[in-house]
Scaffold this active site. Structure first.
Site, short mmCIF file in Angstrom:
data_model
loop_
_atom_site.label_atom_id
_atom_site.label_comp_id
_atom_site.label_asym_id
_atom_site.label_seq_id
_atom_site.Cartn_x
_atom_site.Cartn_y
_atom_site.Cartn_z
N ASN A 1 0.86 -1.19 0.00
CA ASN A 1 0.00 0.00 0.00
C ASN A 1 0.90 1.23 0.00
O ASN A 1 1.54 1.53 1.01
CB ASN A 1 -0.90 -0.04 1.25
CG ASN A 1 -1.73 1.21 1.40
OD1 ASN A 1 -1.83 2.03 0.48
ND2 ASN A 1 -2.34 1.37 2.57
N GLY B 1 5.09 1.05 4.77
CA GLY B 1 6.40 1.68 4.60
C GLY B 1 7.39 0.86 3.79
O GLY B 1 8.04 1.38 2.87
N GLU C 1 -6.53 4.20 8.26
CA GLU C 1 -6.39 5.64 7.99
C GLU C 1 -7.67 6.20 7.37
O GLU C 1 -8.03 7.35 7.62
CB GLU C 1 -5.17 5.88 7.08
CG GLU C 1 -3.88 5.64 7.85
CD GLU C 1 -2.71 5.17 7.02
OE1 GLU C 1 -2.73 5.26 5.79
OE2 GLU C 1 -1.74 4.65 7.64
N GLY D 1 2.79 1.69 10.86
CA GLY D 1 3.72 2.80 10.71
C GLY D 1 4.43 3.19 11.99
O GLY D 1 5.07 4.23 12.05
N HIS E 1 -9.17 0.64 5.30
CA HIS E 1 -7.88 0.86 5.96
C HIS E 1 -8.09 1.76 7.18
O HIS E 1 -8.92 2.68 7.15
CB HIS E 1 -6.89 1.50 4.98
CG HIS E 1 -5.49 1.50 5.49
ND1 HIS E 1 -5.05 2.43 6.41
CD2 HIS E 1 -4.45 0.66 5.27
CE1 HIS E 1 -3.79 2.17 6.71
NE2 HIS E 1 -3.40 1.10 6.03
N LYS F 1 0.02 4.28 -0.24
CA LYS F 1 -0.63 5.42 0.42
C LYS F 1 -0.48 6.70 -0.43
O LYS F 1 -0.40 6.62 -1.65
CB LYS F 1 -0.08 5.60 1.83
CG LYS F 1 -0.13 4.30 2.63
CD LYS F 1 0.12 4.49 4.09
CE LYS F 1 0.11 3.14 4.79
NZ LYS F 1 0.23 3.24 6.25
N SER G 1 3.87 -2.76 10.28
CA SER G 1 5.33 -2.76 10.42
C SER G 1 5.98 -4.08 10.03
O SER G 1 6.96 -4.51 10.65
CB SER G 1 5.72 -2.34 11.84
OG SER G 1 5.24 -1.04 12.13
N GLU H 1 -5.03 -5.50 10.68
CA GLU H 1 -4.01 -4.47 10.87
C GLU H 1 -4.25 -3.78 12.21
O GLU H 1 -5.03 -2.80 12.28
CB GLU H 1 -4.11 -3.44 9.75
CG GLU H 1 -3.84 -4.04 8.38
CD GLU H 1 -3.28 -3.00 7.44
OE1 GLU H 1 -2.16 -3.20 6.96
OE2 GLU H 1 -3.91 -1.96 7.22
C1 PEP Z 1 -0.47 -0.21 6.38
O1 PEP Z 1 -0.65 1.00 6.39
O2 PEP Z 1 -1.33 -0.96 5.86
C2 PEP Z 1 0.73 -0.73 6.99
C3 PEP Z 1 0.74 -1.98 7.36
O3 PEP Z 1 1.75 0.15 7.17
P1 PEP Z 1 3.23 -0.19 7.76
O4 PEP Z 1 3.68 -1.45 7.07
O5 PEP Z 1 4.06 0.99 7.40
O6 PEP Z 1 3.05 -0.39 9.22
#
Ligand code: PEP
Length: 249
Positions: A9, A234, A96, A172, A94, A11, A212, A166
């Site tokens: 993703n 990320g 966010e 993040g 998601h 973003k 992460s 998640e």
């Molecule tokens: C995400 O936003 O779906 C995600 C898992 O981000 P990160 O891997 O950066 O934690």
């Protein structure tokens, strides 16, 4: 048999030039992984990314869509618009989107219906916040998110649904759920599905973990029996890191 999937993703990162550079780097990667690989660029770069990755085995997917077919929804994108440029999979729910854009379970149920009605595949995200986990409510929160948005569907619809657990506190932040925490929640989710739809449906649904995931921890997380892949934020912005995660399968 359910599939292993690794989805990146991106973003709201990467303009067109940066997107083209990342795609070039992705195309140089080699893999013998059995996982399906997907990347989700921002809306403005979907068409270009889809063209550039046409002959690869990386699927280009969308990060979001609206539930309406068309109309007075300034700034929104519909399932038909995505389909018209060859996008067949969309991430919905998601954290966010839930947090910053107030997406509710009810809206996500409508979005899921709209995507499925157009023959799209949905990666449906859910997960508890830190306070929920600290108070031991994580299963209630996650169970409700899934039931409220998805349990009006027929069992057959789950052939086109991928779930993504998640935990919000791990996105993040550099803090990852332990492989055991991920496995426990994935097993709970699968049991929740089995209780409603039976084992055949529950066993066929891929459940991804996101939060992460990095090259250093992917293999251990993916080794858990109910973890069928990852939704990567990320680390998906770097082709070497992303493919190191893909190659964990
Ligand atoms: C995400 O936003 O779906 C995600 C898992 O981000 P990160 O891997 O950066 O934690």
């Amino acid at each position: 048999m359910r599939k292993n999937i690794v989805a990146g993703n991106w973003k709201m990162n990467n303009d067109l030039t940066q997107t083209q550079a990342l795609i070039t780097a992705l195309k140089q990667q080699t893999t013998s992984s059995n996982a399906e690989v997907m990347v989700a660029p921002t809306f403005t770069n979907l068409l270009e990314a889809n063209k550039a990755l046409k002959d690869s085995n990386i699927e280009v997917i969308a990060q979001n869509m609206h539930f309406a077919e068309n109309g007075a929804y300034t700034g929104e994108i519909s399932a038909s618009m995505l389909k018209s440029i060859g996008i067949n999979t969309v991430i919905l729910g998601h954290s966010e989107r839930r947090e910053y854009f107030n997406e509710t379970d009810e809206a996500l149920a409508k979005k899921t219906d709209a995507a499925l009605a157009k023959g799209m595949r949905v990666i449906f995200c859910f997960g508890e916040e830190l306070a929920d986990r600290k108070s031991g409510n994580e299963e209630t929160i996650v169970g409700d998110q899934i039931k409220n948005a998805l349990f009006h569907l027929e069992g057959a619809a789950f052939q086109n649904i991928v779930l993504a657990y998640e935990p919000v506190w791990a996105i993040g932040t550099g803090e990852t759920a332990s492989p055991e925490q991920a496995q426990d929640m994935h097993a709970f989710v699968r049991k929740t599905l089995a209780d409603k739809y039976g084992n055949d449906v529950a066993d066929g649904v891929s459940i991804l973990y996101g939060g992460s995931v990095k090259p250093a921890n992917a293999e251990e997380i993916f080794s858990k029996p109910d973890v069928d892949g990852g939704l990567i934020g990320g680390a998906a912005l770097n082709a070497d890191d992303f493919f190191a995660i893909v190659n964990a399968f």
